[in-house]
Design a protein around this motif. Structure first.
Motif, short mmCIF file in Angstrom:
data_model
loop_
_atom_site.label_atom_id
_atom_site.label_comp_id
_atom_site.label_asym_id
_atom_site.label_seq_id
_atom_site.Cartn_x
_atom_site.Cartn_y
_atom_site.Cartn_z
N MET A 1 0.85 -1.16 0.00
CA MET A 1 0.00 0.00 0.00
C MET A 1 0.90 1.23 0.00
SD MET A 1 -2.24 0.49 3.58
CE MET A 1 -2.08 -1.22 3.93
N ARG A 2 0.64 2.13 -0.88
CA ARG A 2 1.46 3.32 -1.05
C ARG A 2 0.80 4.50 -0.35
NH1 ARG A 2 5.44 4.62 -2.51
NH2 ARG A 2 6.54 5.92 -3.90
N LEU A 3 1.57 5.16 0.50
CA LEU A 3 1.08 6.33 1.22
C LEU A 3 1.82 7.56 0.73
CD1 LEU A 3 0.91 4.98 4.88
CD2 LEU A 3 -0.86 4.94 3.11
N GLN A 4 1.06 8.58 0.38
CA GLN A 4 1.66 9.83 -0.07
C GLN A 4 1.43 10.96 0.92
OE1 GLN A 4 -0.25 10.15 -3.93
NE2 GLN A 4 1.65 9.51 -4.91
N TYR A 5 0.39 10.86 1.72
CA TYR A 5 0.01 11.96 2.61
C TYR A 5 0.31 11.69 4.08
CZ TYR A 5 -2.46 13.57 -1.49
OH TYR A 5 -2.76 13.99 -2.76
N LEU A 6 0.30 10.44 4.47
CA LEU A 6 0.41 10.10 5.88
C LEU A 6 1.85 9.92 6.33
CD1 LEU A 6 -2.40 7.41 6.05
CD2 LEU A 6 -2.54 9.78 6.80
N SER A 7 2.14 10.38 7.52
CA SER A 7 3.38 10.03 8.19
C SER A 7 3.00 9.15 9.37
CB SER A 7 4.14 11.28 8.64
OG SER A 7 3.39 12.02 9.57
N ILE A 8 3.90 8.23 9.72
CA ILE A 8 3.57 7.22 10.72
C ILE A 8 4.63 7.22 11.82
CG2 ILE A 8 3.23 4.75 11.10
CD1 ILE A 8 2.41 4.67 8.07
N SER A 9 4.16 7.13 13.05
CA SER A 9 5.06 6.96 14.19
C SER A 9 4.53 5.81 15.04
CB SER A 9 5.15 8.25 15.01
OG SER A 9 3.89 8.58 15.55
N SER A 10 5.42 5.22 15.83
CA SER A 10 5.00 4.08 16.65
C SER A 10 5.70 4.13 18.00
CB SER A 10 5.32 2.76 15.95
OG SER A 10 6.72 2.59 15.82
N SER A 11 5.11 3.40 18.95
CA SER A 11 5.71 3.23 20.27
C SER A 11 5.27 1.88 20.81
CB SER A 11 5.32 4.36 21.21
OG SER A 11 3.93 4.36 21.42
N GLU A 12 6.01 1.39 21.81
CA GLU A 12 5.71 0.09 22.41
C GLU A 12 5.72 0.23 23.92
OE1 GLU A 12 7.45 -4.50 22.36
OE2 GLU A 12 8.56 -2.92 21.38
N ASP A 13 4.80 -0.50 24.59
CA ASP A 13 4.81 -0.48 26.05
C ASP A 13 5.50 -1.73 26.58
OD1 ASP A 13 2.97 -2.60 26.05
OD2 ASP A 13 1.26 -1.34 26.58
N ASP A 14 5.60 -1.85 27.88
CA ASP A 14 6.31 -2.97 28.51
C ASP A 14 5.55 -4.29 28.41
OD1 ASP A 14 8.39 -1.30 29.24
OD2 ASP A 14 7.53 -0.86 31.22
N ASP A 15 4.27 -4.24 28.01
CA ASP A 15 3.46 -5.45 27.92
C ASP A 15 3.40 -6.02 26.51
OD1 ASP A 15 2.78 -5.38 30.66
OD2 ASP A 15 1.16 -3.96 30.25
N GLY A 16 4.17 -5.45 25.57
CA GLY A 16 4.18 -5.96 24.20
C GLY A 16 3.09 -5.40 23.32
N HIS A 17 2.43 -4.34 23.78
CA HIS A 17 1.42 -3.66 22.97
C HIS A 17 2.06 -2.47 22.29
CE1 HIS A 17 -1.25 -5.70 25.91
NE2 HIS A 17 -1.89 -5.97 24.79
N GLY A 18 1.59 -2.20 21.10
CA GLY A 18 2.10 -1.05 20.37
C GLY A 18 1.02 -0.04 20.10
N SER A 19 1.46 1.14 19.75
CA SER A 19 0.58 2.21 19.34
C SER A 19 1.17 2.81 18.08
CB SER A 19 0.50 3.26 20.45
OG SER A 19 -0.26 4.37 20.04
N TRP A 20 0.35 2.95 17.05
CA TRP A 20 0.78 3.50 15.77
C TRP A 20 -0.12 4.66 15.43
CZ3 TRP A 20 0.11 -1.44 17.15
CH2 TRP A 20 1.26 -2.26 17.16
N GLU A 21 0.49 5.75 15.03
CA GLU A 21 -0.28 6.93 14.67
C GLU A 21 0.08 7.32 13.25
OE1 GLU A 21 -1.45 10.38 17.37
OE2 GLU A 21 0.31 11.14 16.29
N ALA A 22 -0.95 7.35 12.40
CA ALA A 22 -0.81 7.80 11.02
C ALA A 22 -1.49 9.16 10.93
CB ALA A 22 -1.45 6.82 10.06
N MET A 23 -0.75 10.17 10.47
CA MET A 23 -1.29 11.52 10.48
C MET A 23 -0.94 12.26 9.20
SD MET A 23 -0.89 14.50 13.34
CE MET A 23 0.78 14.96 12.99
N ALA A 24 -1.86 13.11 8.78
CA ALA A 24 -1.64 13.98 7.63
C ALA A 24 -2.28 15.33 7.91
CB ALA A 24 -2.26 13.39 6.37
N SER A 25 -1.57 16.38 7.56
CA SER A 25 -2.13 17.75 7.55
C SER A 25 -2.15 18.17 6.10
CB SER A 25 -1.27 18.70 8.37
OG SER A 25 -1.47 18.48 9.73
N VAL A 26 -3.35 18.38 5.58
CA VAL A 26 -3.50 18.63 4.15
C VAL A 26 -4.42 19.81 3.88
CG1 VAL A 26 -3.09 16.21 3.49
CG2 VAL A 26 -5.41 16.97 4.00
N ARG A 27 -4.27 20.34 2.69
CA ARG A 27 -5.20 21.38 2.22
C ARG A 27 -6.50 20.70 1.79
NH1 ARG A 27 -2.84 26.23 2.17
NH2 ARG A 27 -0.57 26.31 2.07
#
Length: 101
Positions: A1-27
């Motif tokens: 899947m090709r993304l042109q608008y979104l940027s993605i960041s991630s983090s992980e907690d001590d229990d093996g769960h992750g959080s991913w945030e895909a964000m775009a600021s667009v006109r």
């Protein structure tokens, strides 16, 4: 899947769960295309769900939150936050191509 608008960041907690945030600021002219990218990510997440969707503290295995914020007449910020098992999120983002052609 090709993304042109979104940027993605991630983090992980001590229990093996992750959080991913895909964000775009667009006109406004690009808002529909950015929403389509978010919809594609969410569709993949739902199709490959590791278990029931819901808050992790209420026995859900994964969850998603979509937010759209209008920042004046010129900008829209779209954010999709996913939480769940690290392996699941990593598999999702292995499907993502954010490199320029």
């Amino acid at each position: 899947m090709r993304l042109q608008y979104l940027s993605i960041s991630s983090s992980e907690d001590d229990d093996g769960h992750g959080s991913w945030e895909a964000m775009a600021s667009v006109r406004p002219a690009d808002a529909a295309a950015a929403r389509a990218e978010l919809d594609e990510l969410l569709a993949w997440a739902e199709a490959h769900a590791p278990g029931p969707r819901g808050a992790l503290d209420e026995h859900g295995v994964w969850d998603a939150h979509l937010q759209e914020l209008q920042e004046g007449p010129e900008w829209t910020t779209l954010t999709l936050t996913l939480v769940g098992p690290m392996a699941w999120g990593e598999a999702l983002f292995q499907q993502v191509d954010t490199e320029d052609p």
